[in-house]
Scaffold this motif. Structure first.
Motif, PDB file in Angstrom:
ATOM      1  N   PHE A  97     -45.085 -34.713 -55.045  1.00 49.42           N
ATOM      2  CA  PHE A  97     -44.051 -34.135 -53.952  1.00 49.42           C
ATOM      3  C   PHE A  97     -43.237 -35.519 -53.469  1.00 49.42           C
ATOM      4  CE2 PHE A  97     -46.930 -30.808 -54.334  1.00 49.42           C
ATOM      5  CZ  PHE A  97     -46.124 -29.929 -54.570  1.00 49.42           C
ATOM      6  N   LEU A 102     -39.120 -32.632 -49.843  1.00 47.67           N
ATOM      7  CA  LEU A 102     -39.827 -32.044 -48.834  1.00 47.67           C
ATOM      8  C   LEU A 102     -38.840 -31.623 -47.924  1.00 47.67           C
ATOM      9  CD1 LEU A 102     -42.831 -34.471 -48.564  1.00 47.67           C
ATOM     10  CD2 LEU A 102     -42.859 -32.095 -49.632  1.00 47.67           C
ATOM     11  N   ILE A 120     -45.198 -26.370 -49.288  1.00 46.72           N
ATOM     12  CA  ILE A 120     -45.231 -26.622 -50.812  1.00 46.72           C
ATOM     13  C   ILE A 120     -46.169 -25.764 -51.469  1.00 46.72           C
ATOM     14  CG2 ILE A 120     -44.809 -29.301 -50.413  1.00 46.72           C
ATOM     15  CD1 ILE A 120     -47.783 -29.830 -50.955  1.00 46.72           C
TER      16      ILE A 120
END
Length: 172
Positions: A97, A102, A120
């Motif tokens: 990620f 994010l 997530i």
């Protein structure tokens, strides 16, 4: 949406306020992963069928294990008080990620002050022969979370989990 945000904020607050006591140097725990001894799940083919793992409690009664998350080895503390898996930004990067991907739109109050959090989905979480897919997790800022908590978003995907005689048994 507001209810989901409130639930997430509550979970993040509980997780973030409890994590420092598990990982703080004042507890005289080693400060680097290389210095910590993580109990490896002992899978004996004759004793434990496929999809079952036992973790022994450490000296403080915590269940630590080496999990595979999205194919990466991540040390995690199993925490039934955490609603989701909680990882810090550095761990999230290891899991694939990126900072740009994010969305830190949630606010959480931690023992170290306010922090931002992002939601997530981890594609795969494994320990030993126990494997689950599509597990919700929260990413907290590095300064707010020093380790990884493996919470109920993982545990509820199992058939069962049980603590008995100083061991945590996970059954897929």
């Amino acid at each position: 949406m507001l209810l989901r945000t409130a639930i997430f904020a509550s979970v993040a607050i509980v997780a973030a306020t409890q994590v420092p006591r598990f990982f703080s140097p004042s507890q005289q725990s080693p400060s680097t992963p290389a210095e910590r001894k993580v109990t490896q799940p002992k899978v004996q083919k004759a004793a434990l069928p496929q999809g079952r793992v036992n973790l022994k409690a450490d000296g403080r009664g915590h269940f630590l294990g080496n999990f595979q998350m999205n194919g990466k080895s991540i040390e995690g503390l199993v925490d039934t008080g955490a609603s989701t898996i909680a990882v810090n930004e550095s761990t999230a990067r290891q899991l694939g990620f990126t900072a740009n991907g994010l969305d830190f739109r949630y606010k959480a109050s931690t023992a170290n002050g306010m922090t931002e959090a992002a939601r997530i989905m981890i594609d795969r979480v494994e320990i030993g022969t126990v494997r689950v897919r599509n597990v919700e997790a929260m990413v907290l800022r590095d300064k707010a979370l020093s380790g990884t908590l493996v919470g109920m978003s993982f545990l509820t995907k199992l058939r069962s989990y049980q603590v008995q005689n100083g061991s945590l048994t996970l059954v897929q």
